[in-house]
Design a protein around this motif. Structure first.
Motif: not given
Length: 155
Positions: A4, A6, A48, A99, A101-103, A105, A125
């Motif tokens: 990914t 990340s 991820l 996960e 959403g973006d950032g 958990y 977050e």
């Protein structure tokens, strides 16, 4: 880095000098006592590519409780509350990390205080991932969860 891309994927150890586990509790129903546990250890394995392979574990040394009042701290360490002689560690062991959403958990797992283990879900977050001045990759997370201390026998 994972597929990914990340930098978060991998194994992380908590940095004790930058990790804080704090709490607040009502005292006599008229004031709020705030404090923290000063001895915190933990790890986080992030995958991820397959979040089902991610895991986290946190250990607090119950004797490290600090409410800025030595008499109160000693009472909290006693058998009346944490009973640190018999139960030196407070632990959280994840069972699932999602996960959402973006950032963002959600970490679910088991929290053990004294001899009582209960399921707990904690929203977390990601504050950021950055290389520090010494070249070490650091990640910052923040989360909060309200629990009922009486559920753990802390009367």
């Amino acid at each position: 880095m994972s597929e990914t891309g990340s930098p978060l994927s991998g194994d992380w150890e908590f940095d004790p000098t930058h990790t804080r586990v704090g709490f607040s509790a009502r005292h006599a129903m008229v004031t709020t006592v705030r404090g923290s546990f000063n001895d915190v250890q933990g790890y986080f394995h992030a995958d991820l590519d397959d979040m089902s392979k991610s895991s986290a574990r946190v250990t607090l040394k119950a004797a490290s409780i600090d409410t800025r009042n030595n008499d109160r701290d000693n009472h909290l360490r006693s058998a009346d509350f944490f009973d640190v002689e018999k139960f030196p560690d407070i632990t959280f062991e994840s069972t699932q990390i999602e996960e959402v959403g973006d950032g963002a958990y959600v970490v679910s797992g088991h929290l053990t205080i004294r001899d009582v283990t209960k399921p707990v879900t904690i929203p977390i977050e990601l504050l950021g991932v950055q290389t520090d001045a010494f070249g070490a990759l650091r990640a910052g997370f923040e989360g909060t969860r309200r629990i009922n201390r009486r559920d753990y026998g802390l009367e």
